[in-house]
Scaffold this motif. Sequence first.
Motif, PDB file in Angstrom:
ATOM      1  N   ALA A   1      -4.776 -10.017  17.961  1.00 28.67           N
ATOM      2  CA  ALA A   1      -4.535 -11.397  18.384  1.00 28.67           C
ATOM      3  C   ALA A   1      -5.847 -12.159  18.510  1.00 28.67           C
ATOM      4  O   ALA A   1      -5.953 -13.325  18.119  1.00 28.67           O
ATOM      5  CB  ALA A   1      -3.784 -11.410  19.719  1.00 28.67           C
TER       6      ALA A   1
ATOM      7  N   GLY B   1       3.807 -13.672  16.593  1.00 30.48           N
ATOM      8  CA  GLY B   1       2.797 -13.094  17.464  1.00 30.48           C
ATOM      9  C   GLY B   1       2.737 -11.594  17.317  1.00 30.48           C
ATOM     10  O   GLY B   1       3.477 -10.995  16.527  1.00 30.48           O
TER      11      GLY B   1
ATOM     12  N   TYR C   1      -7.626 -12.367  14.723  1.00 33.44           N
ATOM     13  CA  TYR C   1      -6.924 -13.187  13.738  1.00 33.44           C
ATOM     14  C   TYR C   1      -6.365 -14.486  14.311  1.00 33.44           C
ATOM     15  O   TYR C   1      -5.690 -15.227  13.594  1.00 33.44           O
ATOM     16  CB  TYR C   1      -5.797 -12.366  13.099  1.00 33.44           C
ATOM     17  N   ASP C   2      -6.638 -14.745  15.592  1.00 36.36           N
ATOM     18  CA  ASP C   2      -6.228 -15.986  16.227  1.00 36.36           C
ATOM     19  C   ASP C   2      -4.721 -16.205  16.119  1.00 36.36           C
ATOM     20  O   ASP C   2      -4.255 -17.269  15.693  1.00 36.36           O
ATOM     21  CB  ASP C   2      -6.985 -17.178  15.618  1.00 36.36           C
ATOM     22  N   VAL C   3      -3.964 -15.187  16.507  1.00 32.87           N
ATOM     23  CA  VAL C   3      -2.512 -15.294  16.573  1.00 32.87           C
ATOM     24  C   VAL C   3      -2.083 -15.046  18.022  1.00 32.87           C
ATOM     25  O   VAL C   3      -2.800 -14.380  18.774  1.00 32.87           O
ATOM     26  CB  VAL C   3      -1.809 -14.312  15.616  1.00 32.87           C
TER      27      VAL C   3
ATOM     28  N   ARG D   1      -0.230 -17.516   3.979  1.00 31.84           N
ATOM     29  CA  ARG D   1       1.140 -17.745   4.442  1.00 31.84           C
ATOM     30  C   ARG D   1       1.795 -18.874   3.650  1.00 31.84           C
ATOM     31  O   ARG D   1       2.987 -18.803   3.303  1.00 31.84           O
ATOM     32  CB  ARG D   1       1.129 -18.080   5.932  1.00 31.84           C
TER      33      ARG D   1
ATOM     34  N   ARG E   1      -2.115  -8.230  11.178  1.00 27.24           N
ATOM     35  CA  ARG E   1      -2.576  -9.284  10.271  1.00 27.24           C
ATOM     36  C   ARG E   1      -1.516  -9.601   9.212  1.00 27.24           C
ATOM     37  O   ARG E   1      -1.237 -10.761   8.904  1.00 27.24           O
ATOM     38  CB  ARG E   1      -3.874  -8.852   9.586  1.00 27.24           C
TER      39      ARG E   1
ATOM     40  N   ALA F   1       1.430 -11.519  10.587  1.00 26.43           N
ATOM     41  CA  ALA F   1       1.067 -12.932  10.732  1.00 26.43           C
ATOM     42  C   ALA F   1       1.060 -13.628   9.380  1.00 26.43           C
ATOM     43  O   ALA F   1       1.475 -14.789   9.258  1.00 26.43           O
ATOM     44  CB  ALA F   1      -0.295 -13.052  11.410  1.00 26.43           C
TER      45      ALA F   1
END
Length: 452
Positions: free
Chosen positions: A192, A185, A195-197, A402, A176, A179
């Motif tokens: 993944a 990635g 956290y939708d990465v 971010r 996390r 990201a």
Amino acid sequence: MSGAHFRQTSEVTSTDLYEVTMALSYLREGMQAPATFSLFVRGLPPGRGFLVAAGLEPALDYLARFRVSRSDVETFAETLRRPVQDLEPLHGLTFDGQVRAVPEGRLVFAGEPLLEVTAPLPQAQLVETYLLSLVCHQTAVASKAARCVLAAAGRPLVDFSLRRNHGPQAGMQAARLCALVGFAGTSNVAAAHVYDVPAVGTMAHSYIEAFASEEQAFRAFARTHPGPVTFLVDTYDTDHGVATAARVLKDLGLGPGCAIRLDSGDLGALARRARTALDAAGLADVQIIASGGLDEYGVDQLVQDGAPIDAYAVGTKVGTAADAPYLDAAYKLVEYDGRPVMKLSSAKVTAPGPKQVFRGPGLRDVIGLANEEPPEGTELLLRPVMRGGLRTEAAGTLGAARARFEADLAALPREARRIRRPITPVPSVSTRLTTLTKVVHHRIADRTGPGQ
């Protein structure tokens, strides 16, 4: 140690014993007036020009669900070897206080509060250990990962740290945080998904070894995964592996989006030879990924040397923040029942009163009191994030964190961005905070001096 099996524990009991004994004493003494605790880092680790504030979102989740259950009381009693009724005052205790904090992704420096908790004294005390554990570990890892982003100078980074993290939970946190600071990635499938990465991965050396030859392994992998593939080429002889990968890619008509991975040896020299071989085979669009014990120092050296590496996979040293795996952080009482307090222990003096950080252009910060007027042209770094034990706004997103990180990083002085020998900005202290510190110091000295 007694017992033949592991017992399940709760978040509430995942604390230091003295948090329990102090909270119980406060309750029995009727000391439930509001208390403010400040969580801050005393000094940055060597080699760090900044820290990235992280861990706030899971910390708020923890506070929102905090409740001392009957089972928790029984655990406390058993651990203290006391009758359950002695610990009964703790039963049903929840967190209904306030939190002001630095949002995740913002850059912070030594002495600046990452968060401040104001709640009835027993509540604010009992959550100390868990908050420190969440915020300190995640801030340390996020800061290490952020330095990798600087070192990569725009090249993609992926997180390969799960197998070397200090437990699966730490692995989820690392993915996390990577990201959050801009990694492309992670190899961690669960992270993944949550956290939708992008999930990123290739193959292990054991996969190659399981086949009679590298070529058989590469062809079998491509049959199962017909999309863009990445071949690990250094199981035996790297130059031979690159040539074999090139032949298989050309035979199968694969090229754009595909890559080879170098995982050991002189990565710079190997990458140059690999680039030459791939280009000669008409595979200029096949990328080179490097991994194998890298962190910001290794990545920076390869980038400075001009190695033709397109992306970097970093793991062990980043997910564990290996060169600085902990922060010298503290969670200190700064006010109780309206009375500013401070610690005077040698080398660990704290400043009294609830704080605020006033940030000016170029990340020039002033640490002051929460109730003083901001200097002109500054913004408030600590924001209200919880009131009455409830969030004041929806949970923050990785995208928002971010964006904050990228904005602060762009404003960070160049010397603080350096990978080697960075110069860390030092916040100044407001006149009002300086004055209050002197007043409280004198008050304590008068009360505790000789003959008192």
